[in-house]
Write an enzyme that holds these catalytic residues in place. Sequence first.
Site, PDB file in Angstrom:
ATOM      1  N   GLN A 103       0.865  -1.189   0.000  1.00 58.74           N
ATOM      2  CA  GLN A 103       0.000   0.000   0.000  1.00 58.74           C
ATOM      3  C   GLN A 103       0.894   1.228   0.000  1.00 58.74           C
ATOM      4  OE1 GLN A 103      -1.959   0.385   3.690  1.00 58.74           O
ATOM      5  NE2 GLN A 103      -3.472   1.853   3.002  1.00 58.74           N
ATOM      6  N   SER A 106       1.044   6.692   2.424  1.00 58.95           N
ATOM      7  CA  SER A 106       1.695   7.711   3.255  1.00 58.95           C
ATOM      8  C   SER A 106       2.923   8.309   2.582  1.00 58.95           C
ATOM      9  CB  SER A 106       2.141   7.108   4.587  1.00 58.95           C
ATOM     10  OG  SER A 106       1.076   6.450   5.202  1.00 58.95           O
ATOM     11  N   GLU A 221      -8.864  -1.558   5.925  1.00 56.47           N
ATOM     12  CA  GLU A 221      -7.647  -1.621   6.761  1.00 56.47           C
ATOM     13  C   GLU A 221      -8.025  -1.538   8.240  1.00 56.47           C
ATOM     14  OE1 GLU A 221      -4.787   1.331   5.752  1.00 56.47           O
ATOM     15  OE2 GLU A 221      -3.210   0.343   6.890  1.00 56.47           O
ATOM     16  N   GLU A 373      -5.873   9.465  17.400  1.00 58.17           N
ATOM     17  CA  GLU A 373      -6.510  10.789  17.363  1.00 58.17           C
ATOM     18  C   GLU A 373      -7.402  10.901  16.125  1.00 58.17           C
ATOM     19  OE1 GLU A 373      -3.304  10.248  17.923  1.00 58.17           O
ATOM     20  OE2 GLU A 373      -3.050  10.962  19.973  1.00 58.17           O
TER      21      GLU A 373
HETATM   22  C1  LIG Z   1       3.317  -0.490  11.567  1.00 60.59           C
HETATM   23  C2  LIG Z   1       2.941   0.536  10.519  1.00 60.59           C
HETATM   24  C3  LIG Z   1       2.654   0.114   9.231  1.00 60.59           C
HETATM   25  C4  LIG Z   1       2.308   1.048   8.256  1.00 60.59           C
HETATM   26  N1  LIG Z   1       2.073   0.591   6.981  1.00 60.59           N
HETATM   27  C5  LIG Z   1       1.787   1.496   6.024  1.00 60.59           C
HETATM   28  C6  LIG Z   1       1.610   1.044   4.652  1.00 60.59           C
HETATM   29  O1  LIG Z   1       1.727  -0.149   4.341  1.00 60.59           O
HETATM   30  N2  LIG Z   1       1.357   1.961   3.703  1.00 60.59           N
HETATM   31  C7  LIG Z   1       1.233   3.291   3.990  1.00 60.59           C
HETATM   32  O2  LIG Z   1       0.978   4.060   3.074  1.00 60.59           O
HETATM   33  N3  LIG Z   1       1.406   3.763   5.263  1.00 60.59           N
HETATM   34  C8  LIG Z   1       1.687   2.889   6.278  1.00 60.59           C
HETATM   35  N4  LIG Z   1       1.875   3.333   7.568  1.00 60.59           N
HETATM   36  C9  LIG Z   1       1.818   4.779   7.831  1.00 60.59           C
HETATM   37  C10 LIG Z   1       0.604   5.225   8.648  1.00 60.59           C
HETATM   38  O3  LIG Z   1      -0.578   5.161   7.891  1.00 60.59           O
HETATM   39  C11 LIG Z   1       0.911   6.655   9.132  1.00 60.59           C
HETATM   40  O4  LIG Z   1       2.040   6.572   9.988  1.00 60.59           O
HETATM   41  C12 LIG Z   1      -0.274   7.247   9.858  1.00 60.59           C
HETATM   42  O5  LIG Z   1      -1.322   7.532   8.982  1.00 60.59           O
HETATM   43  C13 LIG Z   1       0.119   8.540  10.614  1.00 60.59           C
HETATM   44  O6  LIG Z   1       0.746   9.452   9.784  1.00 60.59           O
HETATM   45  P1  LIG Z   1       2.135  10.140  10.167  1.00 60.59           P
HETATM   46  O7  LIG Z   1       3.066   9.041  10.605  1.00 60.59           O
HETATM   47  O8  LIG Z   1       2.551  10.988   9.034  1.00 60.59           O
HETATM   48  O9  LIG Z   1       1.818  11.002  11.445  1.00 60.59           O
HETATM   49  P2  LIG Z   1       1.209  12.473  11.444  1.00 60.59           P
HETATM   50  O10 LIG Z   1       0.026  12.497  10.558  1.00 60.59           O
HETATM   51  O11 LIG Z   1       2.286  13.453  11.180  1.00 60.59           O
HETATM   52  O12 LIG Z   1       0.722  12.606  12.942  1.00 60.59           O
HETATM   53  C14 LIG Z   1       1.575  13.003  14.008  1.00 60.59           C
HETATM   54  C15 LIG Z   1       0.718  13.156  15.262  1.00 60.59           C
HETATM   55  O13 LIG Z   1      -0.252  14.215  15.077  1.00 60.59           O
HETATM   56  C16 LIG Z   1      -1.568  13.718  15.327  1.00 60.59           C
HETATM   57  N5  LIG Z   1      -2.525  14.354  14.428  1.00 60.59           N
HETATM   58  C17 LIG Z   1      -2.378  14.545  13.085  1.00 60.59           C
HETATM   59  N6  LIG Z   1      -3.477  15.124  12.569  1.00 60.59           N
HETATM   60  C18 LIG Z   1      -4.350  15.292  13.596  1.00 60.59           C
HETATM   61  C19 LIG Z   1      -5.668  15.840  13.696  1.00 60.59           C
HETATM   62  N7  LIG Z   1      -6.315  16.329  12.619  1.00 60.59           N
HETATM   63  N8  LIG Z   1      -6.260  15.841  14.915  1.00 60.59           N
HETATM   64  C20 LIG Z   1      -5.627  15.354  16.014  1.00 60.59           C
HETATM   65  N9  LIG Z   1      -4.369  14.841  15.983  1.00 60.59           N
HETATM   66  C21 LIG Z   1      -3.739  14.806  14.789  1.00 60.59           C
HETATM   67  C22 LIG Z   1      -1.482  12.235  15.075  1.00 60.59           C
HETATM   68  O14 LIG Z   1      -2.510  11.513  15.757  1.00 60.59           O
HETATM   69  C23 LIG Z   1      -0.098  11.885  15.586  1.00 60.59           C
HETATM   70  O15 LIG Z   1      -0.122  11.693  16.987  1.00 60.59           O
HETATM   71  C24 LIG Z   1       2.230   2.432   8.572  1.00 60.59           C
HETATM   72  C25 LIG Z   1       2.531   2.862   9.886  1.00 60.59           C
HETATM   73  C26 LIG Z   1       2.885   1.930  10.851  1.00 60.59           C
HETATM   74  C27 LIG Z   1       3.198   2.416  12.249  1.00 60.59           C
END
Ligand SMILES: Cc1cc2nc3c(=O)[nH]c(=O)nc-3n(C[C@H](O)[C@H](O)[C@H](O)COP(=O)(O)OP(=O)(O)OC[C@H]3O[C@@H](n4cnc5c(N)ncnc54)[C@H](O)[C@@H]3O)c2cc1C
Length: 410
Positions: A103, A106, A221, A373
């Site tokens: 997938q 991100s 998912e 969140e």
């Molecule tokens: C084990 C694992 C597997 C994964 N596998 C995949 C994959 O196969 N493919 C893929 O594309 N992605 C994958 N991901 C990525 C995952 O989808 C993202 O890490 C997730 O969506 C969070 O995005 P970010 O890491 O950019 O955090 P951010 O979006 O930068 O968030 C940082 C913090 O801010 C908070 N925050 C952000 N926006 C808001 C809001 N509007 N209101 C309140 N709080 C908020 C969040 O809750 C978090 O605590 C994976 C992640 C993990 C940990």
Amino acid sequence: MNPELQEWLDANWDPELSLLEWRTRLAASGWACPTWPREWGGRDLPASAASAVSADLAAYGAVGPPEGVGMHLAAPTLLEHGSDDLKRTYLPPTVSGELSWCQLFSEPGAGSDLAGLTTRAELADGEWVVSGQKVWNTSAHHADVGLLIARTDFDAPKHRGLTYFVLPMRQSGIEVRPLRQMNGHASFNEVFLDAARIPADHVVGEVGGGWSVALTTLSHERRVAPTGSIGQARPGRVWREALDEALHLRAPYKWYPQRAGRVDLLVPQAQAAGVTNNPTVRQELARAIALAWTARWTAQRAAAARKLGRPPGPEGSLGKLASSNVARAAARAHAAIAGASAMLAGSDGPADGIIAEILLSVPAVSIAGGTDEVQRNILSERILGLPKDPTLDSSIPFRDVLKNPEGRRR
Ligand SMILES: Cc1cc2nc3c(=O)[nH]c(=O)nc-3n(C[C@H](O)[C@H](O)[C@H](O)COP(=O)(O)OP(=O)(O)OC[C@H]3O[C@@H](n4cnc5c(N)ncnc54)[C@H](O)[C@@H]3O)c2cc1C
């Protein structure tokens, strides 16, 4: 056991087939995906039949269909939004296990705010040409195909300029770099796209309509939690090859059971450590086990609603949030049971290092597939009817949305 399935298994199960031969046979019968439409290799059975059929296959001693992004995310998304050509090309080899998927959603600057992604796809000479960077992509290091969202229109508002593609991964425009996690495993990757090519007809849904297709994938998912386990292996070539697949292909995911917190280990660990009379430990155990039971009942209520034909409700987000809470509570209880030795990794640690692996793995549950969140935002808006977060960037052209300096250069 479903009598029709029993009859089919009696006539067809052969433990000396190769894994591919068996899965191809299972797929052709419709029992691999019994809830899919017959036209696309299923048996038109209701959603509730899926778990009953997999339990029957396991009880009979037969190997089931493959696990992973292909079956859990790609197939349901293609069934709902894909063209007939895409379904014909990609569904059969996915069910037989010949194709593996990842997938590609991100990006470094777009996780929770997924619609803010900046990977660009442009149509040139009858092909889509894609450049940008994806991150955290589970399985990308061995995937044949990817589910990709990219921006095809920078002048449209951010949710409307996105297109969803099936991306062939094995090509020179794609570089996959594994990332190592704090629990020592490397199951996800960075993916760099430099003029990667996609056939023009590999768009899922409409050009510019990628956001609603992505929501379909995300709803699946949040509903599934692959275990990464093949259950009880048995004699025969099919099982040997299934075990081999589990050991090699799925080795990077052997921490998946630990990220759920291993509630099943709490009482045995407390007994082994002789702390079942410790009141603090008892409180932590009761809290984790009660949470796990209520989460299971919520999931059962959702399954019962699906059985009655009701459309998917908020249970995806509720279940996702519940699994984070259960995992965290279980990790606390494990730490209370093991004390400081919970920090010892490997064979020096309690339960052969599994307790340390639990503590290092549970944070993943509250991030993957949408953070806690974000689930709370969804629940508060869609169930409690609270006002949405004010957004300033959803109605203007994406090109004009303020970004960090890196994004602004695009
Ligand atoms: C084990 C694992 C597997 C994964 N596998 C995949 C994959 O196969 N493919 C893929 O594309 N992605 C994958 N991901 C990525 C995952 O989808 C993202 O890490 C997730 O969506 C969070 O995005 P970010 O890491 O950019 O955090 P951010 O979006 O930068 O968030 C940082 C913090 O801010 C908070 N925050 C952000 N926006 C808001 C809001 N509007 N209101 C309140 N709080 C908020 C969040 O809750 C978090 O605590 C994976 C992640 C993990 C940990």
